[in-house]
Enzyme design. Structure first.
Site, short mmCIF file in Angstrom:
data_model
loop_
_atom_site.label_atom_id
_atom_site.label_comp_id
_atom_site.label_asym_id
_atom_site.label_seq_id
_atom_site.Cartn_x
_atom_site.Cartn_y
_atom_site.Cartn_z
N ASP A 69 50.92 -59.46 6.37
CA ASP A 69 51.75 -58.22 6.93
C ASP A 69 51.29 -57.77 7.86
O ASP A 69 50.19 -57.65 8.86
CB ASP A 69 52.28 -57.35 5.27
N GLU A 134 48.35 -55.25 3.25
CA GLU A 134 46.85 -54.82 3.37
C GLU A 134 47.40 -53.83 4.56
O GLU A 134 46.85 -52.49 4.83
CB GLU A 134 46.61 -55.68 4.64
#
Length: 376
Positions: A69, A134
């Site tokens: 991400d 994250e």
């Protein structure tokens, strides 16, 4: 034959995986890992896609850890090129996630493919722990995978997190630990009233100011050889109705500790509550534990990392614990040694994020040498 690290990075950047979306990044990675003999175990928790992949069944386990991400792009008009159309300009690969951390993911895969081709019967196991959570709330990502592994007593010996650790040139800094992070959400209660009649009200801002000043000026510890002193920072204050003639009924304060291994979260909480009580405040408070401090001292992982960087780049690295948090905070409590090594972090989370193309190849070489030193 291994993939081209730059092309692989571009293929990953082209997927608009704004947290918690993965947009097929892990599927692409899985194809490379499967071809290299890895067993893939997707783990989807709520809105988050995770991948646990492993080659081998024996200890020690070397784990590449990272995230697919990325943060939002921000103002598109400020980008030189579209953020999800990877473009090379003057030797730099531009695109959201180039440095944080799709460049590292590409380097990991290429290093692994090369290593496995040369050493198909390597010692121990190689694993990948990849998440799409994250950059977001980090509740359904690495921490959930670690919980799953711990429940079945599957242990990581060494973890390499591909966060962009470098400051000025590739490998000049590795992170061998991180400070703990503790957030406090404080509400100081008062009595709302008219500013012309203060005796009928109770101003929480006036009451809280001395306590907040004491907290801001407090010396919490001296740090140690690996960590700077603990830092207390007020992140947000909110009080009042927006009218100049109203005494507010309460005050909200958000603050954060970045703390060393010289103090525990419980000790910090106790000292904060002592100060608030000493000032006679009527308050409510809640706490968010963002991560414990961790440290990987001298040992096989740190030594191998230092040597690999020296052999590839020709200079020595500096192990530091500065900066924010990383998913290493979820891996280290299991007993694993954890190191962070990745590209230069000068452009991370910014518009026009980029990474030096030559650094990606050097990073893949560093990762490959690290595998050789620990698993051969």
């Amino acid at each position: 034959m291994s993939a081209d690290v730059t092309q692989l990075a571009m293929d990953l950047i082209a997927r608009p995986s704004v947290t918690p979306l993965d947009e097929g990044c892990q599927t692409l990675m899985g194809k490379h890992l499967s071809a290299a003999g890895f067993t893939l175990e997707p783990m989807v928790f709520e809105d988050t896609t995770n991948l646990w992949a492993r080659r081998g069944t024996q200890a020690p386990v070397f784990c590449f850890a990272g995230h697919t991400d990325v943060v939002p792009t921000g103002d598109l008009s400020r980008w030189h090129t579209p953020p999800f159309e990877p473009t090379i300009i003057d030797g730099y690969l531009h695109g959201r996630g180039a440095a944080d951390m799709k460049g590292s993911l590409a380097a990991m895969l290429v290093a692994t493919e090369r290593f496995v081709a040369k050493h198909p019967d390597h010692h121990g196991s190689i694993a990948y722990l990849i998440t799409s959570d994250e950059e977001g709330p980090f509740v359904n990502g690495t921490t959930r995978v670690i919980d799953t592994l711990e429940a079945r007593n599957e242990k990581i010996t060494w973890a390499l997190v591909g966060e962009p650790s470098s400051t000025y040139k590739l490998g000049d800094v590795v992170k061998n630990g991180r400070r703990g992070s503790l957030t406090g959400n404080l509400t100081v209660n008062g009595i709302q009233g008219h500013v012309a009649y203060p005796h009928l009200a109770d101003n929480p801002i006036h009451k809280a100011t001395p306590a907040l000043t004491e907290l801001a000026q407090m010396h919490w510890d001296n740090g140690n050889a690996f960590f700077p002193p603990t830092s207390f920072q007020i992140a947000n204050i909110n009080g009042g109705t927006g009218a100049s003639n109203v005494i507010p009924g309460n005050l909200q304060v958000m603050f954060n500790f970045r703390y060393s291994t010289e103090v525990t979260a419980d000790e910090l909480i106790s000292r904060v509550l002592g100060i608030l009580d000493a000032h006679g405040l009527d308050y409510d408070i809640s706490w968010v534990f963002n991560g414990l401090p961790f440290l990987t001292g001298e040992g096989p992982l740190l030594e191998a990392t230092k040597t690999a960087i020296r052999e590839v780049t020709g200079y020595d690295t500096s192990p530091l614990t500065t900066g924010g948090t990383s998913d290493g905070r979820f891996i280290a409590p299991t007993g694993a040694q954890v190191i962070e090594l990745g590209p230069v972090n000068a452009t991370i989370h910014k518009v026009n994020e980029c990474v030096k193309v030559a650094d990606l190849e050097q990073l893949a070489l560093c990762y490959e040498k690290l595998l050789e030193k620990l698993l051969c």
